[in-house]
Design a protein around this motif. Structure first.
Motif, PDB file in Angstrom:
ATOM      1  N   UNK A  36      -4.774  15.993  -4.866  1.00  8.70           N
ATOM      2  CA  UNK A  36      -4.453  14.677  -4.861  1.00  8.70           C
ATOM      3  C   UNK A  36      -5.485  13.630  -5.461  1.00  8.70           C
ATOM      4  N   UNK A  37      -7.209  14.287  -4.268  1.00  9.26           N
ATOM      5  CA  UNK A  37      -8.097  13.901  -4.470  1.00  9.26           C
ATOM      6  C   UNK A  37      -8.916  14.400  -6.192  1.00  9.26           C
ATOM      7  N   UNK A  38      -8.255  15.741  -7.165  1.00 10.26           N
ATOM      8  CA  UNK A  38      -8.583  15.674  -7.277  1.00 10.26           C
ATOM      9  C   UNK A  38      -7.977  15.696  -8.606  1.00 10.26           C
ATOM     10  N   UNK A  39      -6.635  14.395  -8.959  1.00 12.20           N
ATOM     11  CA  UNK A  39      -5.767  14.200  -9.585  1.00 12.20           C
ATOM     12  C   UNK A  39      -6.909  13.368 -10.752  1.00 12.20           C
ATOM     13  N   UNK A  40      -6.255  13.087 -12.381  1.00 14.21           N
ATOM     14  CA  UNK A  40      -6.613  12.082 -12.778  1.00 14.21           C
ATOM     15  C   UNK A  40      -6.394  10.325 -11.919  1.00 14.21           C
ATOM     16  N   UNK A  41      -7.152   9.469 -12.543  1.00 11.96           N
ATOM     17  CA  UNK A  41      -5.866   8.406 -11.519  1.00 11.96           C
ATOM     18  C   UNK A  41      -4.636   7.856 -12.584  1.00 11.96           C
ATOM     19  N   UNK A  42      -4.591   8.115 -13.583  1.00 16.22           N
ATOM     20  CA  UNK A  42      -2.883   7.974 -14.245  1.00 16.22           C
ATOM     21  C   UNK A  42      -2.321   8.900 -14.260  1.00 16.22           C
ATOM     22  N   UNK A  43      -2.537  10.429 -13.140  1.00 15.15           N
ATOM     23  CA  UNK A  43      -1.642  11.775 -12.200  1.00 15.15           C
ATOM     24  C   UNK A  43      -0.880  10.315 -10.682  1.00 15.15           C
ATOM     25  N   UNK A  44      -2.716   9.703 -10.780  1.00 16.28           N
ATOM     26  CA  UNK A  44      -1.751   9.088  -9.162  1.00 16.28           C
ATOM     27  C   UNK A  44      -1.290   8.308  -9.239  1.00 16.28           C
ATOM     28  N   UNK A  45      -1.198   6.950 -10.644  1.00 16.97           N
ATOM     29  CA  UNK A  45      -0.297   6.126 -10.707  1.00 16.97           C
ATOM     30  C   UNK A  45       0.877   6.321 -11.072  1.00 16.97           C
ATOM     31  N   UNK A  46       1.122   7.437 -11.692  1.00 16.58           N
ATOM     32  CA  UNK A  46       2.535   7.913 -12.073  1.00 16.58           C
ATOM     33  C   UNK A  46       2.941   8.353 -10.381  1.00 16.58           C
ATOM     34  N   UNK A  47       2.687   9.631  -9.899  1.00 14.41           N
ATOM     35  CA  UNK A  47       3.052   9.398  -8.516  1.00 14.41           C
ATOM     36  C   UNK A  47       3.500   8.347  -7.481  1.00 14.41           C
ATOM     37  N   UNK A  48       1.893   7.381  -6.839  1.00 17.43           N
ATOM     38  CA  UNK A  48       2.833   5.768  -6.181  1.00 17.43           C
ATOM     39  C   UNK A  48       4.080   5.572  -7.468  1.00 17.43           C
ATOM     40  N   UNK A  49       4.131   5.120  -8.743  1.00 23.16           N
ATOM     41  CA  UNK A  49       5.610   3.962  -9.619  1.00 23.16           C
ATOM     42  C   UNK A  49       7.140   5.437  -8.982  1.00 23.16           C
ATOM     43  N   UNK A  50       6.728   6.427  -9.094  1.00 24.15           N
ATOM     44  CA  UNK A  50       7.772   6.841  -9.366  1.00 24.15           C
ATOM     45  C   UNK A  50       8.545   6.417  -7.882  1.00 24.15           C
ATOM     46  N   UNK A  51       7.910   6.921  -7.106  1.00 24.13           N
ATOM     47  CA  UNK A  51       9.023   6.302  -5.791  1.00 24.13           C
ATOM     48  C   UNK A  51       8.446   4.882  -5.413  1.00 24.13           C
ATOM     49  N   UNK A  52       7.702   3.898  -5.881  1.00 26.36           N
ATOM     50  CA  UNK A  52       7.346   2.862  -5.335  1.00 26.36           C
ATOM     51  C   UNK A  52       6.890   2.080  -6.903  1.00 26.36           C
ATOM     52  N   UNK A  53       7.849   1.580  -7.732  1.00 25.92           N
ATOM     53  CA  UNK A  53       7.353   1.053  -9.393  1.00 25.92           C
ATOM     54  C   UNK A  53       7.041  -0.252  -9.009  1.00 25.92           C
ATOM     55  N   UNK A  54       6.626  -0.929  -8.245  1.00 27.82           N
ATOM     56  CA  UNK A  54       6.759  -2.301  -7.507  1.00 27.82           C
ATOM     57  C   UNK A  54       5.310  -2.574  -6.823  1.00 27.82           C
ATOM     58  N   UNK A  55       4.742  -1.018  -6.290  1.00 22.45           N
ATOM     59  CA  UNK A  55       3.362  -1.289  -5.346  1.00 22.45           C
ATOM     60  C   UNK A  55       3.518  -1.707  -4.357  1.00 22.45           C
ATOM     61  N   UNK A  56       4.652  -1.821  -3.829  1.00 23.51           N
ATOM     62  CA  UNK A  56       4.875  -2.467  -2.441  1.00 23.51           C
ATOM     63  C   UNK A  56       4.274  -1.913  -1.545  1.00 23.51           C
ATOM     64  N   UNK A  57       3.508  -3.133  -1.032  1.00 23.68           N
ATOM     65  CA  UNK A  57       3.554  -2.568   0.820  1.00 23.68           C
ATOM     66  C   UNK A  57       3.846  -1.929   1.967  1.00 23.68           C
ATOM     67  N   UNK A  58       4.050  -0.643   1.543  1.00 21.80           N
ATOM     68  CA  UNK A  58       5.133   0.417   2.773  1.00 21.80           C
ATOM     69  C   UNK A  58       4.681   0.358   3.346  1.00 21.80           C
ATOM     70  N   UNK A  59       3.868  -0.042   3.870  1.00 23.65           N
ATOM     71  CA  UNK A  59       3.806  -0.468   5.864  1.00 23.65           C
ATOM     72  C   UNK A  59       4.309  -1.339   6.438  1.00 23.65           C
ATOM     73  N   UNK A  60       5.286  -2.330   5.087  1.00 25.66           N
ATOM     74  CA  UNK A  60       5.672  -3.315   5.815  1.00 25.66           C
ATOM     75  C   UNK A  60       7.349  -3.112   6.981  1.00 25.66           C
ATOM     76  N   UNK A  61       7.934  -1.830   5.924  1.00 30.02           N
ATOM     77  CA  UNK A  61       9.331  -1.292   5.953  1.00 30.02           C
ATOM     78  C   UNK A  61       8.855  -0.613   7.952  1.00 30.02           C
TER      79      UNK A  61
END
Length: 98
Positions: free
Chosen positions: A73-98
């Motif tokens: 993941x550290x070697x990925x482009x920023x856009x790929x990381x964003x796509x990974x996040x938004x696939x499961x967390x499209x609203x960028x919620x803080x998952x530690x609150x659950x």
């Protein structure tokens, strides 16, 4: 016969309120690690950029697998990381609150 206990390891991605920085880490205790980041005892990077919002994590049984994924993941482009996040967390919620 030796008994092996089951361990759990995580890779995680943190960001700040503006979502303009991403921090990727690996840990064997995600709750403690998040607490340390938020208290300023974590990395210098997260403290400097206030990157305390957990937006992605993955669980692994073996530390070598978690470390390999972190490096990937550290070697990925920023856009790929964003796509990974938004696939499961499209609203960028803080998952530690659950």
């Amino acid at each position: 016969m030796a008994f092996k206990s089951l361990h759990v390891y995580w890779i995680y991605i943190l960001t700040n309120k503006k979502h303009d920085v991403l921090y990727i880490g690996v840990t064997g205790g995600i709750e403690d690690r998040l607490r340390r980041h938020r208290s300023g005892e974590g990395s210098v990077f997260t403290k400097k950029y206030n990157a305390y919002k957990l937006v992605h994590f993955e669980e692994f049984q073996y530390i070598n697998d978690a470390i390999a994924r972190e490096k990937q993941l550290k070697n990925w482009h920023r856009e790929w990381k964003i796509n990974l996040i938004e696939k499961e967390n499209p609203e960028w919620k803080d998952l530690s609150e659950n």
